[in-house]
Design a protein around this motif. Structure first.
Motif, mmCIF file in Angstrom:
data_model
loop_
_atom_site.group_PDB
_atom_site.id
_atom_site.type_symbol
_atom_site.label_atom_id
_atom_site.label_comp_id
_atom_site.label_asym_id
_atom_site.label_seq_id
_atom_site.Cartn_x
_atom_site.Cartn_y
_atom_site.Cartn_z
ATOM 1 N N ASP A 1 0.821 -1.212 0.000
ATOM 2 C CA ASP A 1 0.000 0.000 0.000
ATOM 3 C C ASP A 1 0.857 1.265 0.000
ATOM 4 O O ASP A 1 1.930 1.296 0.611
ATOM 5 C CB ASP A 1 -0.886 0.059 1.255
ATOM 6 N N ILE A 2 0.361 2.284 -0.667
ATOM 7 C CA ILE A 2 0.869 3.647 -0.513
ATOM 8 C C ILE A 2 -0.196 4.347 0.316
ATOM 9 O O ILE A 2 -1.361 4.386 -0.069
ATOM 10 C CB ILE A 2 1.047 4.358 -1.864
ATOM 11 N N THR A 3 0.193 4.873 1.462
ATOM 12 C CA THR A 3 -0.788 5.482 2.360
ATOM 13 C C THR A 3 -0.586 6.980 2.480
ATOM 14 O O THR A 3 0.536 7.482 2.395
ATOM 15 C CB THR A 3 -0.710 4.848 3.767
ATOM 16 N N ASP A 4 -1.704 7.654 2.690
ATOM 17 C CA ASP A 4 -1.685 9.092 2.931
ATOM 18 C C ASP A 4 -1.124 9.315 4.325
ATOM 19 O O ASP A 4 -1.621 8.728 5.302
ATOM 20 C CB ASP A 4 -3.109 9.656 2.811
ATOM 21 N N SER A 5 -0.092 10.140 4.449
ATOM 22 C CA SER A 5 0.563 10.341 5.741
ATOM 23 C C SER A 5 -0.329 11.031 6.766
ATOM 24 O O SER A 5 -0.108 10.889 7.963
ATOM 25 C CB SER A 5 1.862 11.130 5.568
ATOM 26 N N THR A 6 -1.343 11.740 6.316
ATOM 27 C CA THR A 6 -2.246 12.422 7.246
ATOM 28 C C THR A 6 -3.396 11.522 7.676
ATOM 29 O O THR A 6 -3.629 11.320 8.864
ATOM 30 C CB THR A 6 -2.824 13.706 6.599
ATOM 31 N N SER A 7 -4.125 10.958 6.703
ATOM 32 C CA SER A 7 -5.316 10.166 7.024
ATOM 33 C C SER A 7 -5.019 8.696 7.268
ATOM 34 O O SER A 7 -5.805 8.000 7.915
ATOM 35 C CB SER A 7 -6.339 10.274 5.896
ATOM 36 N N ASP B 1 -5.135 6.561 4.945
ATOM 37 C CA ASP B 1 -5.889 5.846 3.920
ATOM 38 C C ASP B 1 -4.961 5.346 2.821
ATOM 39 O O ASP B 1 -3.956 5.981 2.501
ATOM 40 C CB ASP B 1 -6.949 6.752 3.283
ATOM 41 N N THR B 2 -5.329 4.207 2.239
ATOM 42 C CA THR B 2 -4.583 3.694 1.092
ATOM 43 C C THR B 2 -4.944 4.529 -0.122
ATOM 44 O O THR B 2 -6.111 4.648 -0.477
ATOM 45 C CB THR B 2 -4.916 2.213 0.844
ATOM 46 N N VAL B 3 -3.939 5.107 -0.767
ATOM 47 C CA VAL B 3 -4.170 5.975 -1.930
ATOM 48 C C VAL B 3 -3.530 5.418 -3.195
ATOM 49 O O VAL B 3 -3.685 5.987 -4.270
ATOM 50 C CB VAL B 3 -3.662 7.405 -1.670
#
Length: 189
Positions: free
Chosen positions: A89-95, A97-99
């Motif tokens: 996964d690439i995740t949003d560092s703030t939320s 969430d998987t982006v």
């Protein structure tokens, strides 16, 4: 007494994983572009006896191969992740969430990414598990292919079977079972 003829017909609900993270192809949460397919194949070793020439005297089970094929109708990130288990996964560092997805690091275990797969014929009520096929651990060891043509694009997912966690090669029930009773379920007093 009349015999009940039981001819299989129609789609199946296919659930990959368990709990809140499960992905279900049930015609509501996710759609199939084509019907799914399961293949379970014993791996056999021939036993030959010189007295019988080239004839096979017996065959011994030495393992199992199995796969489930699903053709997802939607191009969601979860579908690519199922089709390509060798991804991260690439995740949003703030939320959080998987982006997106990226290639997995060299040396990644596919078994560690494997999930339980349950196949339930849709023509049966959800409470009737008599014809369910459950495979303890499956992951994709194949490729991700996506066509960009003037036609419906699908995501083909092919999952391959691994032995269950806690397997015991001296006993049966290490790869799959059919029916309502898991032969490896914990016994409750």
């Amino acid at each position: 007494m009349a015999n009940n003829i039981q001819v299989p017909f129609g789609l199946a609900d296919i659930t990959i994983g368990e709990g809140a993270d499960a992905i279900t192809f049930d015609g509501a949460a996710n759609f199939q572009a084509e019907g799914g397919e399961v293949t379970l194949t014993p791996i056999l070793q021939e036993i030959n006896i010189a007295d019988f020439g080239e004839s096979v005297y017996d065959e011994i089970v030495t393992g199992y191969n199995g796969n489930v094929t699903i053709v997802a109708a939607e191009d969601k990130i979860e579908m690519m992740k199922l089709a390509l288990s060798a991804s991260e996964d690439i995740t949003d560092s703030t939320s959080g969430d998987t982006v997106g997805l990226m290639d997995a690091k060299i040396g990644t275990s596919l078994r560690s990414k494997a999930k339980k797969v349950t196949i339930h014929p849709r023509n049966l009520p959800a409470s009737d598990k008599s014809k369910d096929i459950v495979i303890y651990k499956m992951a994709s060891n194949g490729d991700f292919t996506r066509s960009f043509a003037n036609e419906q694009g699908n995501v083909q997912i092919e999952l391959n079977m691994y032995p269950r966690d806690g397997m015991d090669a001296s006993k049966p029930g290490n790869f799959f079972y059919r029916g309502a009773i898991d032969p490896n379920a914990p016994v409750t007093p």
